[in-house]
Design a protein around this motif. Sequence first.
Motif, PDB file in Angstrom:
ATOM      1  N   ILE A   1       0.838  -1.201   0.000  1.00  0.00           N
ATOM      2  CA  ILE A   1       0.000   0.000   0.000  1.00  0.00           C
ATOM      3  C   ILE A   1       0.873   1.252   0.000  1.00  0.00           C
ATOM      4  N   SER A   2       1.928   1.243   0.816  1.00  0.00           N
ATOM      5  CA  SER A   2       2.825   2.397   0.884  1.00  0.00           C
ATOM      6  C   SER A   2       3.463   2.681  -0.469  1.00  0.00           C
ATOM      7  N   LYS A   3       3.917   1.636  -1.145  1.00  0.00           N
ATOM      8  CA  LYS A   3       4.533   1.805  -2.461  1.00  0.00           C
ATOM      9  C   LYS A   3       3.537   2.402  -3.453  1.00  0.00           C
ATOM     10  N   ALA A   4       2.306   1.886  -3.439  1.00  0.00           N
ATOM     11  CA  ALA A   4       1.290   2.401  -4.358  1.00  0.00           C
ATOM     12  C   ALA A   4       0.978   3.859  -4.069  1.00  0.00           C
ATOM     13  N   TYR A   5       0.868   4.226  -2.788  1.00  0.00           N
ATOM     14  CA  TYR A   5       0.571   5.614  -2.435  1.00  0.00           C
ATOM     15  C   TYR A   5       1.711   6.548  -2.834  1.00  0.00           C
ATOM     16  N   VAL A   6       2.948   6.137  -2.565  1.00  0.00           N
ATOM     17  CA  VAL A   6       4.095   6.975  -2.922  1.00  0.00           C
ATOM     18  C   VAL A   6       4.138   7.216  -4.428  1.00  0.00           C
ATOM     19  N   GLU A   7       3.881   6.183  -5.204  1.00  0.00           N
ATOM     20  CA  GLU A   7       3.905   6.339  -6.652  1.00  0.00           C
ATOM     21  C   GLU A   7       2.754   7.217  -7.132  1.00  0.00           C
ATOM     22  N   LEU A   8       1.580   7.104  -6.491  1.00  0.00           N
ATOM     23  CA  LEU A   8       0.478   7.997  -6.823  1.00  0.00           C
ATOM     24  C   LEU A   8       0.832   9.452  -6.531  1.00  0.00           C
ATOM     25  N   LEU A   9       1.624   9.663  -5.485  1.00  0.00           N
ATOM     26  CA  LEU A   9       2.035  11.013  -5.105  1.00  0.00           C
ATOM     27  C   LEU A   9       3.153  11.554  -5.997  1.00  0.00           C
ATOM     28  N   GLY A  10       3.705  10.701  -6.854  1.00  0.00           N
ATOM     29  CA  GLY A  10       4.738  11.161  -7.783  1.00  0.00           C
ATOM     30  C   GLY A  10       6.154  10.888  -7.326  1.00  0.00           C
ATOM     31  N   GLY A  11       6.335   9.941  -6.411  1.00  0.00           N
ATOM     32  CA  GLY A  11       7.668   9.632  -5.899  1.00  0.00           C
ATOM     33  C   GLY A  11       8.020   8.167  -6.049  1.00  0.00           C
ATOM     34  N   ARG A  12       9.022   7.747  -5.326  1.00  0.00           N
ATOM     35  CA  ARG A  12       9.431   6.344  -5.306  1.00  0.00           C
ATOM     36  C   ARG A  12       9.852   5.961  -3.893  1.00  0.00           C
TER      37      ARG A  12
ATOM     38  N   SER B   1      17.324  -1.389   9.355  1.00  0.00           N
ATOM     39  CA  SER B   1      16.826  -1.007   8.035  1.00  0.00           C
ATOM     40  C   SER B   1      16.550   0.491   7.981  1.00  0.00           C
ATOM     41  N   THR B   2      16.643   1.036   6.777  1.00  0.00           N
ATOM     42  CA  THR B   2      16.219   2.402   6.521  1.00  0.00           C
ATOM     43  C   THR B   2      15.338   2.406   5.287  1.00  0.00           C
ATOM     44  N   PHE B   3      14.067   2.765   5.472  1.00  0.00           N
ATOM     45  CA  PHE B   3      13.154   2.926   4.354  1.00  0.00           C
ATOM     46  C   PHE B   3      13.135   4.397   3.966  1.00  0.00           C
ATOM     47  N   ARG B   4      13.229   4.648   2.679  1.00  0.00           N
ATOM     48  CA  ARG B   4      13.214   6.017   2.169  1.00  0.00           C
ATOM     49  C   ARG B   4      12.176   6.136   1.061  1.00  0.00           C
ATOM     50  N   PHE B   5      11.539   7.302   0.983  1.00  0.00           N
ATOM     51  CA  PHE B   5      10.651   7.568  -0.142  1.00  0.00           C
ATOM     52  C   PHE B   5      10.646   9.062  -0.420  1.00  0.00           C
ATOM     53  N   THR B   6      10.325   9.406  -1.663  1.00  0.00           N
ATOM     54  CA  THR B   6      10.301  10.804  -2.082  1.00  0.00           C
ATOM     55  C   THR B   6       8.898  11.187  -2.545  1.00  0.00           C
ATOM     56  N   ILE B   7       8.599  12.468  -2.428  1.00  0.00           N
ATOM     57  CA  ILE B   7       7.408  13.054  -3.037  1.00  0.00           C
ATOM     58  C   ILE B   7       7.809  14.422  -3.586  1.00  0.00           C
ATOM     59  N   PRO B   8       7.088  14.940  -4.574  1.00  0.00           N
ATOM     60  CA  PRO B   8       7.441  16.269  -5.109  1.00  0.00           C
ATOM     61  C   PRO B   8       7.317  17.346  -4.037  1.00  0.00           C
TER      62      PRO B   8
END
Length: 344
Positions: free
Chosen positions: A161-172, A183-190
């Motif tokens: 779900i997190s991956k799908a939401y991040v991609e919908l927001l325009g990030g990865r 572990s370190t989880f990272r994600f980007t948004i515009p």
Amino acid sequence: PEDKEYFYRIINQNGEQLLSIINDIISIATIEAGQEKIRHAKTNVNEMLAMLYEQYKFQGSGKSIMLNFRTLPGQASGVIKTDETKLRQVLTNLIGNALKFTEQGMIEFGCIQQSGMLEFYVQDTGIGIAPEMHRVIFERFRQANDNPKKEYGGNGLGLAISKAYVELLGGRIWLESVPGKGSTFRFTIPHIPAEVIHDKRTIASNPVNVMSGKGRTLLIAEDTYANFQLLDAILKKLGYRIIHVENGIQAVESCRNVPEIDLVLMDMKMPEMDGYVATGIIKEMRPELPVVAVTAYALGGDKDKALKAGCDDYIAKPVKPANVLEILNRLLSPSFNGESSKES
């Protein structure tokens, strides 16, 4: 009394797990059906991080964990246009996982500004994830725990779900991990800056003072008495004066005749006049009065409809005290100017 408290905790914990499974399955279904929509709103990233810290700082009790968070420097850089609900859900999933898979050490989450993007991270000193699992961990119903002697719970949907939401927001989204070290989880948004209204409040202000209900009046419009009792029990402890009505007509009349009302908690499914109609009338009379929809999370259309009707925010049923207090803290703070999470 001790046995009663013990069994209460078991029932509550299992209920939360069941609700989480149901919500995750519904989220995956709406994602795969292409029905998830992005609702851009003015979002204060630094405030969100601070609220998440307040929400989670006691959940590591019983473990030797230090919880830290890092905000963006300055007020202006942290106010952006994005889907606040989906961003919060991604961070909630990642922080929850970090707490689940970490027994001791440190968990830190935060945000840093990159070129045109914001990069969020959640770092822990937990069990870590094997390199061969780094890609498949984001697939549905997949978990990194390969130790049959240790049951961590969960359904393997949170990261998908997190991956799908991040991609919908325009990030990865991606991760860095070493088994046994963390572990370190990272994600980007515009990074889309939003207009800022400056005030003297700081993000680090004590939320306990803001949350105090002394001298404040809340209207609860709820026709199911058991639901009202839960909200009443949560809020009276904080000193709020509570007014209870059972339908939209009574809610409108109360807002018209009782100017002391500071905020309305509005059930959207009520007899005689529902919460959608009542909210529209109340907002015409008193546009500055915050109205919070109380609606079922499973019915995503209800949330959209409530925000379009004029509600400033929503609380998902079943009601969680932490969610109620976070929303009251924000909407009743001196900086709230009537702009809501529905702004686009």
